[in-house]
Design a protein around this motif. Structure first.
Motif, mmCIF file in Angstrom:
data_model
loop_
_atom_site.group_PDB
_atom_site.id
_atom_site.type_symbol
_atom_site.label_atom_id
_atom_site.label_comp_id
_atom_site.label_asym_id
_atom_site.label_seq_id
_atom_site.Cartn_x
_atom_site.Cartn_y
_atom_site.Cartn_z
ATOM 1 N N ASP A 175 0.692 -1.266 0.040
ATOM 2 C CA ASP A 175 0.042 0.063 -0.026
ATOM 3 C C ASP A 175 0.858 1.212 -0.105
ATOM 4 O O ASP A 175 0.526 2.144 -0.744
ATOM 5 N N LEU A 176 1.926 1.258 0.908
ATOM 6 C CA LEU A 176 2.870 2.361 0.870
ATOM 7 C C LEU A 176 3.455 2.753 -0.483
ATOM 8 O O LEU A 176 3.556 3.839 -0.964
ATOM 9 N N PHE A 177 3.900 1.607 -1.025
ATOM 10 C CA PHE A 177 4.588 1.785 -2.637
ATOM 11 C C PHE A 177 3.616 2.027 -3.617
ATOM 12 O O PHE A 177 4.082 2.980 -4.480
ATOM 13 N N GLU A 178 2.451 1.606 -3.630
ATOM 14 C CA GLU A 178 1.616 2.163 -4.312
ATOM 15 C C GLU A 178 1.239 3.698 -4.168
ATOM 16 O O GLU A 178 0.908 4.296 -5.104
ATOM 17 N N ALA A 179 0.952 4.164 -3.006
ATOM 18 C CA ALA A 179 0.995 5.460 -2.602
ATOM 19 C C ALA A 179 1.970 6.449 -3.348
ATOM 20 O O ALA A 179 1.778 7.579 -3.886
ATOM 21 N N ILE A 180 3.060 5.901 -3.137
ATOM 22 C CA ILE A 180 4.397 6.629 -3.803
ATOM 23 C C ILE A 180 4.356 6.903 -5.033
ATOM 24 O O ILE A 180 4.651 7.851 -5.534
ATOM 25 N N THR A 181 3.873 5.943 -5.815
ATOM 26 C CA THR A 181 3.721 6.038 -7.432
ATOM 27 C C THR A 181 2.710 6.923 -7.563
ATOM 28 O O THR A 181 2.728 7.129 -9.006
ATOM 29 N N ARG A 182 1.784 7.294 -6.839
ATOM 30 C CA ARG A 182 0.709 8.219 -7.100
ATOM 31 C C ARG A 182 1.186 9.553 -7.115
ATOM 32 O O ARG A 182 0.447 10.566 -7.343
ATOM 33 N N LEU A 183 2.385 9.873 -6.452
ATOM 34 C CA LEU A 183 2.968 11.231 -6.124
ATOM 35 C C LEU A 183 3.422 11.908 -7.529
ATOM 36 O O LEU A 183 3.648 11.204 -8.610
ATOM 37 N N PRO A 184 3.330 13.215 -7.732
ATOM 38 C CA PRO A 184 4.027 13.858 -8.606
ATOM 39 C C PRO A 184 5.433 13.544 -8.885
ATOM 40 O O PRO A 184 6.074 13.115 -7.869
ATOM 41 N N ASP A 185 6.133 13.968 -9.926
ATOM 42 C CA ASP A 185 7.388 13.078 -10.182
ATOM 43 C C ASP A 185 8.368 13.505 -9.418
ATOM 44 O O ASP A 185 9.217 12.354 -8.611
ATOM 45 N N ASP A 186 8.821 14.893 -8.631
ATOM 46 C CA ASP A 186 9.658 15.201 -7.665
ATOM 47 C C ASP A 186 9.594 14.526 -6.388
ATOM 48 O O ASP A 186 10.270 13.978 -5.902
ATOM 49 N N GLU A 236 0.440 10.047 3.478
ATOM 50 C CA GLU A 236 -0.543 9.831 4.576
ATOM 51 C C GLU A 236 -2.053 10.087 4.139
ATOM 52 O O GLU A 236 -2.716 9.108 4.617
ATOM 53 N N THR A 237 -2.428 10.941 3.216
ATOM 54 C CA THR A 237 -3.581 11.153 2.770
ATOM 55 C C THR A 237 -4.203 9.986 2.001
ATOM 56 O O THR A 237 -5.063 9.481 2.250
ATOM 57 N N LEU A 238 -3.187 9.604 1.057
ATOM 58 C CA LEU A 238 -3.555 8.311 0.208
ATOM 59 C C LEU A 238 -3.830 7.185 0.940
ATOM 60 O O LEU A 238 -4.653 6.664 0.811
ATOM 61 N N LEU A 239 -2.962 7.043 2.064
ATOM 62 C CA LEU A 239 -3.033 5.773 2.713
ATOM 63 C C LEU A 239 -4.555 5.584 3.517
ATOM 64 O O LEU A 239 -4.748 4.873 4.013
ATOM 65 N N ASN A 240 -4.731 7.003 4.263
ATOM 66 C CA ASN A 240 -5.908 7.047 4.890
ATOM 67 C C ASN A 240 -7.168 7.253 4.021
ATOM 68 O O ASN A 240 -8.268 7.124 4.749
ATOM 69 N N ALA A 241 -7.127 7.359 2.506
ATOM 70 C CA ALA A 241 -8.186 7.481 2.237
ATOM 71 C C ALA A 241 -9.237 6.096 2.129
ATOM 72 O O ALA A 241 -8.215 5.286 2.102
ATOM 73 N N PRO A 242 -10.431 6.234 1.926
ATOM 74 C CA PRO A 242 -11.437 5.257 1.763
ATOM 75 C C PRO A 242 -10.793 4.030 1.003
ATOM 76 O O PRO A 242 -10.694 2.849 0.922
#
Length: 295
Positions: free
Chosen positions: A233-244, A285-291
């Protein structure tokens, strides 16, 4: 057919005009082929030379040169490639390596590749000292970043080597950029993302990288599956971030680099790197806590 003596001379930069850009690259051209073809096309455009100039300097017909510049038709032999690129004043060693990798991509056999290379005399040509020092400094962080997405050492080493060869071809342009580290990082990132696994929406897929982490190897208790699920889940959230933000997170949390080294690798100021990291943490943190994490 060997190039004429004048072909070995770099093109004049004093011309006021620029040559017309070549026709677009053929859509079927593979990533390894583009790795050397794009810098060659860029050099032709900035040099001010025309196709007629290349004909005069290389000794090959306009039709064959035009096909080479478009990546059209059969994969070009090294003799033709060398004659055109030497007429542009480009260094031979990185081009030969990139050409060889692209020949394999085009399913050319080792005998064909070896025969092509043997038709052209080998030249001893070392890289600029500043380029060599730059590559030595950044080789390890580049390799670890590439490994996070490509998973295996051979694939990661291949992409880093390709990046550094393209950088050598483009060294004058890179050195003239506002920040050479930023220029090189964007180049590496583009080569990695060409080969990275993808989700259906096009975002990178880092799930397989979970199993190469220390945490994945260390967890042996009954909660092992839960721990791996949380990492995924953490790695999935990281890939949703903007490039930088994604790059900072990967270098920091997957590769283990400290902030000051990440700043140097990415070509960002320390203050900006800290700000990017802060935003990345908040977004994850926002992505991980989203439903629904996928949203």
């Amino acid at each position: 057919m060997m190039p004429s003596p004048g072909a070995a001379q770099p093109p004049s930069r004093g011309k006021a005009r620029r040559g017309r850009p070549p026709a677009p690259i053929s859509p079927g051209t593979g990533p390894s082929h583009r790795a050397w073809l794009e810098p060659v096309r860029s050099e032709l455009f900035t040099s001010g030379l025309t196709l007629d100039d290349l004909v005069d300097r290389s000794g090959y017909s306009k039709t064959r040169i035009s096909e080479l510049l478009r990546g059209n038709g059969y994969y070009p032999a090294w003799e033709l490639t060398f004659s055109v690129t030497r007429a542009l004043g480009l260094p031979t060693p990185p081009l030969r390596r990139l050409w060889t990798a692209a020949a394999r991509e085009a399913h050319k056999g080792p005998d064909w590749i070896r025969h092509c290379i043997e038709q052209v005399a080998h030249e001893t040509e070392g890289p600029p000292l500043a380029y060599r020092a730059f590559c030595e400094t950044l080789h390890q962080p580049y390799l670890q970043y590439a490994r996070a997405f490509l998973l295996t050492d051979p694939r990661a080493r291949g992409v880093v080597a390709e990046t550094f060869d393209i950088l050598w071809l483009s060294w004058n342009e890179a050195a003239a950029s506002p920040d050479i580290r930023r220029y090189a990082w964007r180049l590496l990132r583009s080569r990695v993302m060409l080969r990275a696994a993808r989700h259906q929406d096009g975002s990178p897929d880092l799930r397989a990288a979970v199993f190469s982490t220390d945490e994945a190897h260390a967890v042996q208790d009954p909660g092992h599956f839960m721990a791996l699920t949380e990492l995924i889940d953490l790695f999935e959230a990281i890939t949703r971030l903007p490039d930088d933000q994604m790059d900072v997170a990967v270098l920091h949390y997957l590769c283990g680099f400290p902030d000051h080294q990440i700043s140097h690798v990415l070509g960002l100021t320390p203050a900006l790197t800290r700000a990017v990291d802060h935003h990345a943490r908040a977004t994850v943190e926002t992505l991980l806590n989203a439903p629904n994490t996928q949203e």
